[in-house]
Scaffold this active site. Sequence first.
Site, PDB file in Angstrom:
ATOM      1  N   TYR A 152     -23.944  -3.771  95.301  1.00 30.15           N
ATOM      2  CA  TYR A 152     -23.682  -4.116  96.697  1.00 30.15           C
ATOM      3  C   TYR A 152     -24.527  -5.321  97.118  1.00 30.15           C
ATOM      4  O   TYR A 152     -24.054  -6.218  97.810  1.00 30.15           O
ATOM      5  CB  TYR A 152     -23.992  -2.909  97.583  1.00 30.15           C
ATOM      6  N   ASP A 175      -5.221  -4.759 107.217  1.00 28.65           N
ATOM      7  CA  ASP A 175      -5.921  -3.653 106.567  1.00 28.65           C
ATOM      8  C   ASP A 175      -5.021  -3.116 105.457  1.00 28.65           C
ATOM      9  O   ASP A 175      -3.794  -3.076 105.619  1.00 28.65           O
ATOM     10  CB  ASP A 175      -6.244  -2.550 107.573  1.00 28.65           C
ATOM     11  N   ASN A 207     -14.111  -9.018 107.411  1.00 30.44           N
ATOM     12  CA  ASN A 207     -14.835  -7.756 107.519  1.00 30.44           C
ATOM     13  C   ASN A 207     -14.539  -6.783 106.386  1.00 30.44           C
ATOM     14  O   ASN A 207     -15.364  -5.930 106.084  1.00 30.44           O
ATOM     15  CB  ASN A 207     -14.475  -7.105 108.865  1.00 30.44           C
ATOM     16  N   THR A 263     -19.944   4.098 110.413  1.00 33.60           N
ATOM     17  CA  THR A 263     -18.568   3.747 110.064  1.00 33.60           C
ATOM     18  C   THR A 263     -18.101   4.633 108.910  1.00 33.60           C
ATOM     19  O   THR A 263     -18.913   5.292 108.249  1.00 33.60           O
ATOM     20  CB  THR A 263     -18.463   2.278 109.626  1.00 33.60           C
ATOM     21  N   LYS A 273     -23.286  -9.041  98.704  1.00 34.84           N
ATOM     22  CA  LYS A 273     -23.675  -9.537 100.019  1.00 34.84           C
ATOM     23  C   LYS A 273     -24.509 -10.813  99.921  1.00 34.84           C
ATOM     24  O   LYS A 273     -24.437 -11.670 100.812  1.00 34.84           O
ATOM     25  CB  LYS A 273     -24.404  -8.442 100.808  1.00 34.84           C
TER      26      LYS A 273
END
Length: 261
Positions: free
Chosen positions: A162, A34, A96, A197, A166
Site C-alpha cells: 500500500y 465506480d 479516488n 469507509t 501511495k
Amino acid sequence: MRGKVSLVTGAGSGIGRATALALAENGATIVIADMDFAAAEETAALITAASSDPDTGAAHTAPLALSCDVTRPAEVARVFAAIDDNFGGLDYAVNNAGICTEVGPISDYSLSSFRTMMSVNVMGVFTCLQHEVSAMRRRGGGAIVNLSSIFGQVSGPGYSAYTVTKHAVEGLTKSVALENAEHGIRVNCVRPSVVQTPLMTGKHVNAAPGSKEWSAYENANPTKRNAQPEEIAAAIVWQLSDEASFVSGGGINLDGAYLAR
C-alpha cells in the site's frame, strides 16, 4: 462551482461518495464512476434527492452514473467518451478509486495481491490522468485531486505494498502538475489517515468501528479519533475550487496531526 463538470472515481461509497455529494452541493455537475454500478446509482440518487430541495444549493444538472473498472483502459476511455457526449468537456477530476488488498509482512505477501493493488492504485490513476489532462487541455484548464494517504509520506508494519502505491501517487501528482501548469491545470493530492469507509471495514483490513483494531487506530492518532469521509471531501472541494487557484503540485495532510510527529 455551478455547471463545472466533475468526475469522481470510486464514488459509490466512502470518500468518493462524500466528495460527489459535496461538489453537487456547491453546484457542480457530477459524473460518478465506480466498478459497482448499483453503488454509483445510489450516489446519483442521493444527489438527485438533494437537488430537489431548493434550500440545499445542489446541482441542477442530473448526475451521470457510470460503471468503470479503472484497471481496464477501455472502460476508462468509455467514461471519457460519455463525458464528452453528455457535457462536452471536463473541469474537475477526483481520482479516488483505490483498494488495500492485503496487510502483512513482506516475506509472506502475495504477489497477486501486490499486482492487483498496483493495478488499481497506480495504473488506474495513471490511466485516468492521461484522459483528464487531455480533456482539460481542450477545455483550457481544470483541477485534479488524487487520493494519497499518510502512507504517501511514511509507512507502517504490514503496509509495504500500500505504501508503494501511495508514494507513486505522490510522484504522479508532482510530475503531472509540473507538466500542465502552463496549461492552467492544477494537480494536487490529499493525505488522509484512517477514515471510516468500507476500505477500513472490509475483509482485508477488518477494522470496523468499535473493534479492537479500530480503537488501536484511534489511539495511534494524536486526536484519539479517526476521520469521517465528509472531512476529507471538504478539503478536496477546496483544492478544486478557485479559492485554491495558486495551489498545485502538493498535498494536504488530513490526519489529525499524525504526520506532525
